[in-house]
Structure formats: structure tokens, C-alpha cells
Motif scaffolding. Structure first.
Motif, mmCIF file in Angstrom:
data_model
loop_
_atom_site.group_PDB
_atom_site.id
_atom_site.type_symbol
_atom_site.label_atom_id
_atom_site.label_comp_id
_atom_site.label_asym_id
_atom_site.label_seq_id
_atom_site.Cartn_x
_atom_site.Cartn_y
_atom_site.Cartn_z
ATOM 1 N N THR A 36 -12.876 -9.159 -95.236
ATOM 2 C CA THR A 36 -13.116 -10.487 -94.668
ATOM 3 C C THR A 36 -11.960 -11.437 -94.985
ATOM 4 O O THR A 36 -11.600 -12.271 -94.164
ATOM 5 C CB THR A 36 -14.460 -11.069 -95.147
ATOM 6 O OG1 THR A 36 -14.604 -10.812 -96.544
ATOM 7 C CG2 THR A 36 -15.622 -10.455 -94.406
ATOM 8 N N LEU A 40 -9.909 -13.381 -92.171
ATOM 9 C CA LEU A 40 -9.793 -14.845 -92.208
ATOM 10 C C LEU A 40 -8.331 -15.287 -92.220
ATOM 11 O O LEU A 40 -7.959 -16.226 -91.513
ATOM 12 C CB LEU A 40 -10.530 -15.410 -93.429
ATOM 13 C CG LEU A 40 -12.061 -15.305 -93.401
ATOM 14 C CD1 LEU A 40 -12.637 -15.638 -94.782
ATOM 15 C CD2 LEU A 40 -12.655 -16.242 -92.354
ATOM 16 N N ARG A 41 -7.493 -14.609 -93.014
ATOM 17 C CA ARG A 41 -6.063 -14.986 -93.058
ATOM 18 C C ARG A 41 -5.419 -14.807 -91.684
ATOM 19 O O ARG A 41 -4.576 -15.608 -91.277
ATOM 20 C CB ARG A 41 -5.317 -14.173 -94.135
ATOM 21 C CG ARG A 41 -5.463 -14.756 -95.551
ATOM 22 C CD ARG A 41 -4.618 -14.034 -96.579
ATOM 23 N NE ARG A 41 -5.136 -12.717 -96.865
ATOM 24 C CZ ARG A 41 -6.152 -12.467 -97.706
ATOM 25 N NH1 ARG A 41 -6.741 -13.473 -98.343
ATOM 26 N NH2 ARG A 41 -6.578 -11.247 -97.915
ATOM 27 N N MET A 58 -10.417 -21.916 -97.982
ATOM 28 C CA MET A 58 -9.722 -20.847 -98.709
ATOM 29 C C MET A 58 -8.665 -21.423 -99.641
ATOM 30 O O MET A 58 -8.487 -20.942 -100.758
ATOM 31 C CB MET A 58 -9.084 -19.876 -97.715
ATOM 32 C CG MET A 58 -10.115 -19.137 -96.878
ATOM 33 S SD MET A 58 -9.382 -18.337 -95.449
ATOM 34 C CE MET A 58 -8.594 -16.919 -96.207
ATOM 35 N N GLU A 62 -12.719 -21.921 -102.503
ATOM 36 C CA GLU A 62 -14.183 -21.910 -102.322
ATOM 37 C C GLU A 62 -14.558 -20.812 -101.336
ATOM 38 O O GLU A 62 -13.691 -20.202 -100.705
ATOM 39 C CB GLU A 62 -14.639 -23.259 -101.740
ATOM 40 C CG GLU A 62 -14.167 -24.487 -102.493
ATOM 41 C CD GLU A 62 -14.907 -24.700 -103.799
ATOM 42 O OE1 GLU A 62 -16.028 -24.164 -103.930
ATOM 43 O OE2 GLU A 62 -14.371 -25.386 -104.686
ATOM 44 N N VAL A 64 -16.150 -19.452 -97.811
ATOM 45 C CA VAL A 64 -16.403 -19.809 -96.418
ATOM 46 C C VAL A 64 -17.911 -19.609 -96.172
ATOM 47 O O VAL A 64 -18.498 -18.655 -96.693
ATOM 48 C CB VAL A 64 -15.533 -18.896 -95.509
ATOM 49 C CG1 VAL A 64 -15.853 -19.073 -94.046
ATOM 50 C CG2 VAL A 64 -14.043 -19.151 -95.788
ATOM 51 N N ILE A 69 -19.004 -15.936 -91.946
ATOM 52 C CA ILE A 69 -18.666 -14.587 -92.437
ATOM 53 C C ILE A 69 -19.529 -13.545 -91.728
ATOM 54 O O ILE A 69 -19.048 -12.489 -91.296
ATOM 55 C CB ILE A 69 -18.900 -14.513 -93.972
ATOM 56 C CG1 ILE A 69 -18.001 -15.505 -94.708
ATOM 57 C CG2 ILE A 69 -18.713 -13.093 -94.489
ATOM 58 C CD1 ILE A 69 -16.523 -15.229 -94.633
ATOM 59 N N GLY A 89 -14.293 -7.340 -100.350
ATOM 60 C CA GLY A 89 -14.445 -8.803 -100.438
ATOM 61 C C GLY A 89 -15.665 -9.323 -99.693
ATOM 62 O O GLY A 89 -15.793 -10.512 -99.445
ATOM 63 N N ARG A 92 -20.248 -11.506 -100.727
ATOM 64 C CA ARG A 92 -19.841 -12.336 -101.857
ATOM 65 C C ARG A 92 -20.961 -13.274 -102.312
ATOM 66 O O ARG A 92 -20.781 -13.995 -103.293
ATOM 67 C CB ARG A 92 -18.646 -13.181 -101.456
ATOM 68 C CG ARG A 92 -17.296 -12.660 -101.943
ATOM 69 C CD ARG A 92 -16.279 -13.674 -101.484
ATOM 70 N NE ARG A 92 -15.020 -13.700 -102.130
ATOM 71 C CZ ARG A 92 -13.933 -13.025 -101.742
ATOM 72 N NH1 ARG A 92 -13.987 -12.157 -100.776
ATOM 73 N NH2 ARG A 92 -12.796 -13.214 -102.366
ATOM 74 N N GLN A 96 -25.335 -13.128 -98.133
ATOM 75 C CA GLN A 96 -24.554 -12.131 -97.387
ATOM 76 C C GLN A 96 -25.067 -10.714 -97.659
ATOM 77 O O GLN A 96 -25.137 -9.883 -96.747
ATOM 78 C CB GLN A 96 -23.070 -12.216 -97.766
ATOM 79 C CG GLN A 96 -22.386 -13.500 -97.289
ATOM 80 C CD GLN A 96 -20.919 -13.575 -97.712
ATOM 81 O OE1 GLN A 96 -20.296 -12.583 -98.069
ATOM 82 N NE2 GLN A 96 -20.357 -14.778 -97.672
ATOM 83 N N ARG A 137 0.742 -15.737 -100.993
ATOM 84 C CA ARG A 137 -0.571 -16.207 -100.527
ATOM 85 C C ARG A 137 -0.838 -17.624 -100.995
ATOM 86 O O ARG A 137 -0.657 -17.931 -102.175
ATOM 87 C CB ARG A 137 -1.662 -15.272 -101.071
ATOM 88 C CG ARG A 137 -2.122 -14.253 -100.060
ATOM 89 C CD ARG A 137 -3.150 -13.347 -100.653
ATOM 90 N NE ARG A 137 -4.388 -14.027 -101.028
ATOM 91 C CZ ARG A 137 -5.512 -13.392 -101.273
ATOM 92 N NH1 ARG A 137 -5.557 -12.085 -101.177
ATOM 93 N NH2 ARG A 137 -6.586 -14.058 -101.611
HETATM 94 P P1 AMP Z 1 -9.947 -12.370 -100.569
HETATM 95 O O1 AMP Z 1 -8.730 -11.944 -99.833
HETATM 96 O O2 AMP Z 1 -11.082 -11.396 -100.442
HETATM 97 O O3 AMP Z 1 -9.673 -12.725 -102.001
HETATM 98 O O4 AMP Z 1 -10.474 -13.710 -99.865
HETATM 99 C C1 AMP Z 1 -9.663 -14.875 -99.809
HETATM 100 C C2 AMP Z 1 -10.536 -16.086 -99.525
HETATM 101 O O5 AMP Z 1 -11.191 -15.914 -98.247
HETATM 102 C C3 AMP Z 1 -11.676 -16.315 -100.507
HETATM 103 O O6 AMP Z 1 -11.252 -17.041 -101.640
HETATM 104 C C4 AMP Z 1 -12.661 -17.112 -99.640
HETATM 105 O O7 AMP Z 1 -12.246 -18.447 -99.480
HETATM 106 C C5 AMP Z 1 -12.516 -16.414 -98.300
HETATM 107 N N1 AMP Z 1 -13.449 -15.271 -98.160
HETATM 108 C C6 AMP Z 1 -13.121 -13.948 -98.020
HETATM 109 N N2 AMP Z 1 -14.214 -13.182 -97.925
HETATM 110 C C7 AMP Z 1 -15.279 -14.033 -98.000
HETATM 111 C C8 AMP Z 1 -16.689 -13.853 -97.996
HETATM 112 N N3 AMP Z 1 -17.244 -12.614 -97.888
HETATM 113 N N4 AMP Z 1 -17.468 -14.946 -98.108
HETATM 114 C C9 AMP Z 1 -16.946 -16.189 -98.208
HETATM 115 N N5 AMP Z 1 -15.628 -16.435 -98.255
HETATM 116 C C10 AMP Z 1 -14.790 -15.370 -98.154
#
Ligand code: AMP
Length: 189
Positions: A36, A40-41, A58, A62, A64, A69, A89, A92, A96, A137
């Protein structure tokens, strides 16, 4: 080759190595990796409506909101003729995790294992600061890293008990080189 449904989940704090391990495991087991954070990125980079909503959240470290999601996850699962996935990821939050269970029940797929990569906090911070140098990042800076770790403990860590109660939790020592850690994961599965 067997192509029955299979679902693996990577749990663990930010910086634990979930993404790295998920890539290799997905390739070896013929699973689709669903990250995820990566999705998102990509939305942020393409400046989509979702990206504009998620980006500032992000950057603060915090989470999302669950509904955004879960829309991503529904779309990813709908694209699969058969559910064979590794989640990196996600989930979370308990919301979810419960929604994932409901979706998988509809699709007739089980959660085969939830892999918890265990890494001490000072090592997590060290790894994320190193990743900041390599990948740049936006959320790999010291303030946001601290916030992401807090958010993990408050909102995601309870999922360890959730999957443990279902008998699918595997605890993996996440210290060492990636090859060693991968061997531990394969041993646990
Ligand atoms: P990650 O790459 O998994 O560390 O995710 C980077 C950021 O994306 C997190 O700090 C959140 O802000 C957001 N994010 C990724 N996956 C989720 C998720 N399953 N639920 C909520 N926010 C998420």
C-alpha cells in the motif's frame, strides 16, 4: 505448479525489511506483492486525487484513512483471477484487518501466515536514515520516523495479537543480512 489461493501478510514496524523480503518471497512463491505504501507513493508522484489526499498525511507519518486504503485493496484483489498475494504494510489497523478478513471470506481465500519481522528500535531508525540517503523518501527523516514508530505501536502492533489468536502468526528475527532473514522466513512457512 499449484495455484490455490494463498495470502501472506508482512507485519512489523517501519524499517523492519518487509518490502525487501516481500519482493523475494513473492517471486519464489508466485504471489503478487501488494504494498500500500508503494501504491500511495505512486499516486503522490502522479498527483492523482488520492495522491493529493494521502501525500500530506504520509509526510507527517500518520496513517491514511481506512476507507481510502480499502478501496486500493479491493481494486487489487478484483484484478486477480485467483487470490495469491503478499501484503506489505497492510493491514495497519484493526479496521483494516477485519475488512480484509471479510473480503477474503467472500473470495474463499485464507490468511496462511502473518510474518512479524522483529527488529530493535535503534536498528529501525538506523536503517530508515540510511534509506533516506539512498532513496530520498520524504518520510524518512528523524521527526517523521519517530512518529511512524509511535503510530506503529499504537495502531498496528495490536494486530500481532489478532493474528496470533488465529494461529497464523510467525515471529521472525529481523536482524542480520537479508539472505539470512529470508532463510528464516522460508523455514517458518
Ligand atoms: P510504508 O511504505 O508501508 O512505510 O508506508 C508509507 C506511508 O504510507 C505510511 O507511513 C502511511 O502514511 C501510508 N500507508 C501505507 N500503507 C498504509 C495502510 N495500510 N494504512 C494507512 N496508511 C498507510
Amino acid at each position: 505448479m499449484s495455484a490455490s489461493p494463498m495470502v501472506l501478510i508482512f507485519l512489523g514496524p517501519p524499517g523492519a525489511g518487509k518490502g525487501t523480503q516481500a519482493v523475494r518471497l513473492a517471486a519464489d512463491l508466485g504471489l503478487v506483492k501488494i504494498s500500500t505504501g508503494d501504491i500511495l507513493r505512486d499516486h503522490v508522484a502522479r498527483d492523482t486525487e488520492l495522491g493529493r489526499k494521502a501525500g500530506p498525511i504520509m509526510e507527517r507519518g500518520e496513517l491514511v484513512p481506512d476507507d481510502l486504503i480499502l478501496a486500493i485493496i479491493r481494486e487489487e484483489l478484483a484484478a486477480m483471477p485467483e487470490v495469491r498475494a503478499i501484503f506489505d504494510g497492510f493491514p495497519r489497523t484493526s479496521g483494516q484487518a477485519e475488512a480484509l478478513d471479510a473480503l477474503l471470506a467472500e473470495l474463499g481465500a485464507p490468511v496462511n501466515a502473518a510474518l512479524l519481522l522483529e527488529v530493535p528500535e535503534d536498528e529501525l531508525v538506523r536503517r530508515m536514515l540510511k534509506r533516506a540517503e539512498l532513496e530520498g523518501r520524504a518520510d524518512d527523516n528523524e521527526t517523521t520516523i519517530r512518529r511512524r514508530l509511535e503510530v506503529y505501536h499504537q495502531q498496528t502492533r495490536p494486530l500481532v495479537d489478532y493474528y496470533d489468536a488465529r494461529g497464523v502468526l510467525k515471529r521472525i528475527d529481523g536482524l542480520g543480512d537479508p539472505g539470512q532473514i529470508y532463510c528464516r522466513i522460508r523455514g517458518a512457512l
